[in-house]
Design an enzyme around this catalytic site. Sequence first.
Site, mmCIF file in Angstrom:
data_model
loop_
_atom_site.group_PDB
_atom_site.id
_atom_site.type_symbol
_atom_site.label_atom_id
_atom_site.label_comp_id
_atom_site.label_asym_id
_atom_site.label_seq_id
_atom_site.Cartn_x
_atom_site.Cartn_y
_atom_site.Cartn_z
ATOM 1 N N LYS A 26 67.509 -17.975 17.544
ATOM 2 C CA LYS A 26 68.198 -16.701 17.783
ATOM 3 C C LYS A 26 69.332 -16.854 18.799
ATOM 4 C CE LYS A 26 64.607 -14.330 19.081
ATOM 5 N NZ LYS A 26 63.617 -15.430 19.003
ATOM 6 N N ARG A 134 63.773 -29.117 22.860
ATOM 7 C CA ARG A 134 64.717 -28.141 23.410
ATOM 8 C C ARG A 134 64.859 -28.290 24.923
ATOM 9 N NH1 ARG A 134 64.314 -21.794 21.986
ATOM 10 N NH2 ARG A 134 62.393 -21.848 23.215
ATOM 11 N N ARG A 178 52.566 -17.625 21.661
ATOM 12 C CA ARG A 178 53.639 -16.664 21.401
ATOM 13 C C ARG A 178 53.865 -16.477 19.903
ATOM 14 N NH1 ARG A 178 58.737 -18.859 24.180
ATOM 15 N NH2 ARG A 178 59.646 -16.851 23.557
#
Length: 224
Positions: A26, A134, A178
Amino acid sequence: MVALSTWCAKAAAFRAVILGAPASGKGTMSARIVQHFKVAHISSGDKLRLHMNSGTELGKAVASYVHSGKFVPDDVMIAMIDKEIEAVGDKNWLLDGFPRTLKQAEKLQKAHPVNLVLYLDVPIPVILERVENRWVHLPSGRVYNLGFNNPKVPGKDDVTGEPLSKRDDDMVDIVKERLERFLEANDPILEFYDKMGILKRYQGSTTNELWPHVKDTITQFLSS
């Protein structure tokens, strides 16, 4: 070719939401949208981390939720996003990472009606691999993924040259929790926006794969 300024003059206000699982891309997709279409970017995650890093009362209140992978309470998130949207004023905006519950979506639609929702549908195994690779420049929120969005200098931010870091909420176990919470809460949100006729879905594994379709959707919206 029609100029962007002409599109914006002809179109209704651009009030968009980008949805997707944690680490679905996103932030990277939002950066492309903001750069290409010159809209304001409101990232709920970035705002929460800013409050946490600054030690504000809000930051202290939400830290335990963020670090454990749990959703921040609806009322807290709604109040924060409401202030951020009001600060943007009449500019076109893209809301990233909010809403995360049906209640948030309903409250948002009443206060600041959304007219376009972009959903990035990325496979879960791809997301987990992406999280492991990441790295983030914490002060700016710029995100790098080893293998397809590498920094120019390993371990350094492209703009400032400062060291890159792992976010506390990028630990794989936290991301798995999550993801479970996201999947449980996401279907009602998608159904809510789908019934309104403003939901657009994009299936793929990388931002480069999804970007042309997202760009076409927004271009068509702004020219309608």
